[in-house]
Enzyme design. Sequence first.
Site, PDB file in Angstrom:
ATOM      1  N   HIS A 126      42.053  93.778  61.435  1.00 32.90           N
ATOM      2  CA  HIS A 126      40.607  93.543  61.260  1.00 32.90           C
ATOM      3  C   HIS A 126      40.015  92.883  62.494  1.00 32.90           C
ATOM      4  O   HIS A 126      39.026  92.159  62.413  1.00 32.90           O
ATOM      5  CB  HIS A 126      40.380  92.678  60.017  1.00 32.90           C
ATOM      6  CG  HIS A 126      40.831  93.379  58.787  1.00 32.90           C
ATOM      7  ND1 HIS A 126      39.989  94.107  57.985  1.00 32.90           N
ATOM      8  CD2 HIS A 126      42.075  93.517  58.257  1.00 32.90           C
ATOM      9  CE1 HIS A 126      40.685  94.640  56.999  1.00 32.90           C
ATOM     10  NE2 HIS A 126      41.955  94.309  57.140  1.00 32.90           N
ATOM     11  N   LYS A 175      48.007  75.194  91.637  1.00 35.99           N
ATOM     12  CA  LYS A 175      48.451  73.795  91.511  1.00 35.99           C
ATOM     13  C   LYS A 175      48.100  73.022  92.784  1.00 35.99           C
ATOM     14  O   LYS A 175      47.648  71.885  92.743  1.00 35.99           O
ATOM     15  CB  LYS A 175      49.970  73.741  91.320  1.00 35.99           C
ATOM     16  CG  LYS A 175      50.434  74.116  89.944  1.00 35.99           C
ATOM     17  CD  LYS A 175      51.924  73.843  89.848  1.00 35.99           C
ATOM     18  CE  LYS A 175      52.594  74.744  88.842  1.00 35.99           C
ATOM     19  NZ  LYS A 175      54.039  74.748  88.912  1.00 35.99           N
ATOM     20  N   GLU A 200      53.680  86.281  83.367  1.00 39.03           N
ATOM     21  CA  GLU A 200      54.038  85.472  84.532  1.00 39.03           C
ATOM     22  C   GLU A 200      55.155  86.136  85.348  1.00 39.03           C
ATOM     23  O   GLU A 200      55.252  85.949  86.553  1.00 39.03           O
ATOM     24  CB  GLU A 200      54.462  84.065  84.075  1.00 39.03           C
ATOM     25  CG  GLU A 200      54.406  83.036  85.179  1.00 39.03           C
ATOM     26  CD  GLU A 200      54.481  81.586  84.665  1.00 39.03           C
ATOM     27  OE1 GLU A 200      54.400  81.353  83.449  1.00 39.03           O
ATOM     28  OE2 GLU A 200      54.631  80.695  85.502  1.00 39.03           O
TER      29      GLU A 200
END
Length: 427
Positions: free
Chosen positions: A303, A416, A276
């Site tokens: 893995h 937003k 961010e």
Amino acid sequence: MKADLEFKYHTQANKNHESFKKETLLEYLGRFKKIIESESVGFFRLSEDTTQLKAAKKMFEKFKHKKHFVQVGIGGSALGPQALIDALKSDKKVKFSFMDNTDSEYIADLLDEVNPQEALFYIVSKSGGTAETVANFSIARNFLKKNGIKEEGLKDHFVFCTDPNSGHLRELARKEGFACLEVPSNIGGRFSVLSNVGLLPALFAGISIDDLYAGANDIKESLLTEDVEENILLQSAAHIADLYRTAQPAVNQTVFMPYSSRLKTLSHWFVQLWGESLGKIRSIDSANVGLTPIPAYGATDQHSQMQLFMEGPSDKILMILEIKNRKTDFELDSSLGMEPAQKLSPYTLNQLLEAQINGTLQALKAQKKHVIHMSISENNARNMGAMALFFESLTALMGEYLDIDPFNQPGVELGKKYAYEYLKNLS
Ligand code: PA5
């Protein structure tokens, strides 16, 4: 014992390049100092003042009988505290939950586990108006009321944490008399883990918040020293920046991989801080910049993603964190009639992990991959405070290298805005 974060650099960065010259490094140190001394940026100086510590301790005294701590927040208002709790929780009597998503199935499962009488909801929002947090606050309030908590009793179940002066949450706290802690105005969400945002939950988890601050203070000298060879901040940033700018292929991905399950959430905290802060449109040339953060943890991800890190494109720098000592261990001594068990029999689980880290490091070096090998003697509050400040500082300094503002997030603001427009159309 002081914080003891150590670094070794095994990268293909060009150490003869301009980036590593003493005057260049000192110039970046100057720029970093200017940032942390500015009024609008508070994260670096936070641990030099005991105001937040005192306020958090006082609030804890008032509510410490609560047995279930529910943090309601998102992004920086949830990830830092979650990383602290997962890494260091020692008080097993207190349960923790995080209302950090607007997923009704998740919230329903979470509330199923909450005994309303015993719960404290910590509503954390720096801005005081984030939709996800406000929604979950409303749900928590309705849940308590539905379960017999009277309007006048709600104050025993909520503590707020928000900007000292502005925002809807601050206004509500004032109007209705809810207990409220401060996030200093000059500290944004993802830089707030060592503020009240993280300190109150840390106290409930039995973590020494004095040690968190001591650890952050321990590391300051190695972030600010003009001995550029010894400066872990300047060296780390120069390696990453040089690989980003000059390596072929360019390094534009950053993996943080602690070898610890307890530090798995710390790598998610890092992802938010790094992603961010550094993923931006640069204003001078409108270039899209950033170093994609990748969370990982060992040995489990050996893995999973390790095959890619080992043989995929050399476009990543891996920050591998080793914890040298652990409080527990297990003998691998075995009477199992199978060869792999017999091979492991003389050793302990910690020795196996040590071998896995070293084997991986050796193989990455052999493949000429870019690695910063970090280590701490043990996972404790002092080292956690030091690591929080190190990564916050590195992020701020990388903003200078990328020529962007690491403290804003204009990209998410647009999303937003559109979400609210969409909601309006729904009604
Ligand atoms: O780092 C940030 O600033 C953001 O991720 C915020 O923490 C997040 O958007 C939540 O914001 P607020 O604390 O204002 O509710």
